[in-house]
Scaffold this motif. Structure first.
Motif, PDB file in Angstrom:
ATOM      1  N   GLN A   3      18.863-128.144  38.597  1.00 35.43           N
ATOM      2  CA  GLN A   3      17.800-127.814  39.544  1.00 35.43           C
ATOM      3  C   GLN A   3      18.307-126.950  40.717  1.00 35.43           C
ATOM      4  O   GLN A   3      17.565-126.727  41.673  1.00 35.43           O
ATOM      5  CB  GLN A   3      17.196-129.111  40.098  1.00 35.43           C
ATOM      6  CG  GLN A   3      16.527-129.987  39.064  1.00 35.43           C
ATOM      7  CD  GLN A   3      15.313-129.308  38.443  1.00 35.43           C
ATOM      8  OE1 GLN A   3      14.509-128.707  39.138  1.00 35.43           O
ATOM      9  NE2 GLN A   3      15.186-129.403  37.134  1.00 35.43           N
ATOM     10  N   PHE A   4      19.531-126.446  40.611  1.00 33.72           N
ATOM     11  CA  PHE A   4      20.120-125.720  41.742  1.00 33.72           C
ATOM     12  C   PHE A   4      19.277-124.501  42.133  1.00 33.72           C
ATOM     13  O   PHE A   4      18.989-124.282  43.310  1.00 33.72           O
ATOM     14  CB  PHE A   4      21.544-125.283  41.392  1.00 33.72           C
ATOM     15  CG  PHE A   4      22.227-124.507  42.482  1.00 33.72           C
ATOM     16  CD1 PHE A   4      22.773-125.151  43.582  1.00 33.72           C
ATOM     17  CD2 PHE A   4      22.335-123.117  42.412  1.00 33.72           C
ATOM     18  CE1 PHE A   4      23.416-124.441  44.590  1.00 33.72           C
ATOM     19  CE2 PHE A   4      22.976-122.395  43.411  1.00 33.72           C
ATOM     20  CZ  PHE A   4      23.511-123.058  44.502  1.00 33.72           C
ATOM     21  N   GLU A   5      18.873-123.719  41.176  1.00 35.16           N
ATOM     22  CA  GLU A   5      18.123-122.500  41.490  1.00 35.16           C
ATOM     23  C   GLU A   5      16.775-122.829  42.113  1.00 35.16           C
ATOM     24  O   GLU A   5      16.342-122.165  43.069  1.00 35.16           O
ATOM     25  CB  GLU A   5      17.949-121.657  40.224  1.00 35.16           C
ATOM     26  CG  GLU A   5      17.378-120.281  40.506  1.00 35.16           C
ATOM     27  CD  GLU A   5      17.417-119.381  39.280  1.00 35.16           C
ATOM     28  OE1 GLU A   5      16.479-118.562  39.147  1.00 35.16           O
ATOM     29  OE2 GLU A   5      18.344-119.488  38.464  1.00 35.16           O
ATOM     30  N   VAL A   6      16.101-123.853  41.592  1.00 35.33           N
ATOM     31  CA  VAL A   6      14.819-124.254  42.172  1.00 35.33           C
ATOM     32  C   VAL A   6      15.024-124.775  43.589  1.00 35.33           C
ATOM     33  O   VAL A   6      14.231-124.503  44.499  1.00 35.33           O
ATOM     34  CB  VAL A   6      14.148-125.335  41.295  1.00 35.33           C
ATOM     35  CG1 VAL A   6      12.795-125.741  41.884  1.00 35.33           C
ATOM     36  CG2 VAL A   6      13.977-124.841  39.874  1.00 35.33           C
ATOM     37  N   MET A   7      16.115-125.515  43.799  1.00 37.39           N
ATOM     38  CA  MET A   7      16.402-126.037  45.130  1.00 37.39           C
ATOM     39  C   MET A   7      16.653-124.900  46.116  1.00 37.39           C
ATOM     40  O   MET A   7      16.143-124.911  47.241  1.00 37.39           O
ATOM     41  CB  MET A   7      17.613-126.971  45.064  1.00 37.39           C
ATOM     42  CG  MET A   7      17.964-127.661  46.386  1.00 37.39           C
ATOM     43  SD  MET A   7      19.019-126.684  47.477  1.00 37.39           S
ATOM     44  CE  MET A   7      20.561-126.744  46.564  1.00 37.39           C
ATOM     45  N   THR A   8      17.450-123.899  45.715  1.00 38.62           N
ATOM     46  CA  THR A   8      17.720-122.795  46.635  1.00 38.62           C
ATOM     47  C   THR A   8      16.446-121.994  46.919  1.00 38.62           C
ATOM     48  O   THR A   8      16.258-121.503  48.039  1.00 38.62           O
ATOM     49  CB  THR A   8      18.820-121.862  46.094  1.00 38.62           C
ATOM     50  OG1 THR A   8      18.480-121.409  44.780  1.00 38.62           O
ATOM     51  CG2 THR A   8      20.159-122.583  46.045  1.00 38.62           C
ATOM     52  N   ASP A   9      15.579-121.870  45.946  1.00 35.27           N
ATOM     53  CA  ASP A   9      14.277-121.235  46.191  1.00 35.27           C
ATOM     54  C   ASP A   9      13.485-122.010  47.237  1.00 35.27           C
ATOM     55  O   ASP A   9      12.851-121.418  48.118  1.00 35.27           O
ATOM     56  CB  ASP A   9      13.463-121.154  44.895  1.00 35.27           C
ATOM     57  CG  ASP A   9      13.809-119.947  44.056  1.00 35.27           C
ATOM     58  OD1 ASP A   9      14.364-118.982  44.601  1.00 35.27           O
ATOM     59  OD2 ASP A   9      13.520-119.968  42.853  1.00 35.27           O
ATOM     60  N   THR A  10      13.514-123.344  47.129  1.00 38.08           N
ATOM     61  CA  THR A  10      12.796-124.191  48.086  1.00 38.08           C
ATOM     62  C   THR A  10      13.349-123.993  49.495  1.00 38.08           C
ATOM     63  O   THR A  10      12.568-123.877  50.463  1.00 38.08           O
ATOM     64  CB  THR A  10      12.931-125.669  47.667  1.00 38.08           C
ATOM     65  OG1 THR A  10      12.410-125.845  46.352  1.00 38.08           O
ATOM     66  CG2 THR A  10      12.173-126.579  48.629  1.00 38.08           C
ATOM     67  N   VAL A  11      14.653-123.939  49.617  1.00 35.37           N
ATOM     68  CA  VAL A  11      15.263-123.716  50.936  1.00 35.37           C
ATOM     69  C   VAL A  11      14.897-122.346  51.475  1.00 35.37           C
ATOM     70  O   VAL A  11      14.546-122.196  52.652  1.00 35.37           O
ATOM     71  CB  VAL A  11      16.802-123.865  50.848  1.00 35.37           C
ATOM     72  CG1 VAL A  11      17.441-123.493  52.192  1.00 35.37           C
ATOM     73  CG2 VAL A  11      17.176-125.287  50.473  1.00 35.37           C
ATOM     74  N   ALA A  12      14.948-121.318  50.629  1.00 33.07           N
ATOM     75  CA  ALA A  12      14.620-119.958  51.072  1.00 33.07           C
ATOM     76  C   ALA A  12      13.181-119.868  51.557  1.00 33.07           C
ATOM     77  O   ALA A  12      12.884-119.214  52.567  1.00 33.07           O
ATOM     78  CB  ALA A  12      14.882-118.971  49.947  1.00 33.07           C
ATOM     79  N   GLN A  13      12.268-120.516  50.844  1.00 31.67           N
ATOM     80  CA  GLN A  13      10.864-120.508  51.263  1.00 31.67           C
ATOM     81  C   GLN A  13      10.675-121.230  52.598  1.00 31.67           C
ATOM     82  O   GLN A  13       9.901-120.790  53.447  1.00 31.67           O
ATOM     83  CB  GLN A  13       9.999-121.158  50.178  1.00 31.67           C
ATOM     84  CG  GLN A  13       9.911-120.332  48.907  1.00 31.67           C
ATOM     85  CD  GLN A  13       9.359-121.116  47.729  1.00 31.67           C
ATOM     86  OE1 GLN A  13       8.768-122.196  47.901  1.00 31.67           O
ATOM     87  NE2 GLN A  13       9.551-120.614  46.529  1.00 31.67           N
TER      88      GLN A  13
END
Length: 262
Positions: free
Chosen positions: A247-257
């Protein structure tokens, strides 16, 4: 968010710890031209207070550097450094980041603290300290990002009990050599009785992580205290901040948003 094909090396800065005079190294990703106005994420790496390394956060920092300046703190580990000196050093790092944000191409009004595991504890503690020490020329926080943070030295939650003999136990023992410190809000944010007026928060957990329940309980307490909170639980087990986590990529997307609106 796609991770870059080529890993860009960080730049380095240092500040001297006010008590010991020891130089603390900062790894800086995404440095921009002056006055770019990007958010600045001050990141405390994971581990269990007594383990982990600042380079563990490199891939996460690189991913977030597309839209923010990311400053990763190489803080000394326990038992070499322990509470309360560790949180004081962490607050000094925040002061450095706030003082130098414009020179890095970030906005002093958009400084965010973040961390995973033990680093999440330090981020939460620094958010409390920034509120409590709010005077002229002291940093003002925009937000806090807590990724499966260690917040409960008593380890009483169902998810922690289900983990059995978790290595967190030794980590807490090394970080809090004085048992009486376990109830101090800067050591155990989960047990703080005063959570109002804190910076808004993004709290993220993994479904089968032993730290899940204490992080989610803290999010609930922040909401009850009137703090704006986004809470996200991801599937799977293990440390979300590890680039190998599914889930790393989804997590980093969440942080970026989240940081985009800070």
């Amino acid at each position: 968010m796609k991770l870059p094909t080529l890993f860009a090396a960080p730049s380095f800065e240092q500040f001297a710890d006010q008590e010991s005079g020891v130089d603390v190294t900062l790894r800086i990703f995404g440095k921009r031209p002056k006055l770019a106005g990007a958010p600045l994420i001050l990141y405390f790496h994971g581990g269990l207070f007594n383990c982990g390394a600042v380079t563990d956060a490199d891939q996460l920092a690189q991913a977030l550097a597309a839209s923010a300046v990311v400053v990763c703190v190489d803080y000394p580990l326990a038992p070499e450094l322990h509470f309360p000196r560790t949180v004081e050093l962490a607050f000094e790092a925040l002061q450095w980041a706030w003082d130098n944000a414009a020179a890095l191409g970030a906005a002093p009004s958009r400084v965010i603290v973040a961390g995973d595991q033990a680093g999440g504890n330090l981020a939460a503690a620094v958010a409390l300290m920034a509120r409590d020490r709010a005077v002229p020329n002291r940093p003002v926080l925009k937000a806090q990002i807590l990724i499966t943070p260690m917040l409960d030295p008593f380890q009483t939650t169902p998810s922690m009990r289900a983990a059995g003999d978790c290595p967190c136990r030794q980590g807490w023992a090394d970080y809090l050599p004085s048992a009486g410190d376990a109830m101090h809000p800067y050591a155990s944010p989960l047990n703080s009785r005063r959570l109002g007026s804190l910076a808004m928060a993004l709290v993220m957990t993994a479904e089968r992580d032993p730290l899940r329940d204490e992080a989610e309980q803290y999010a609930g307490k922040l909401i009850a205290a009137g703090v704006p909170v986004q809470m996200r639980r991801f599937d799977g087990a293990g440390n979300l901040a590890n680039a190998e986590h599914p889930q790393f990529e989804v997590m980093t997307d969440t942080v970026a948003q989240f940081t985009a609106v800070c």
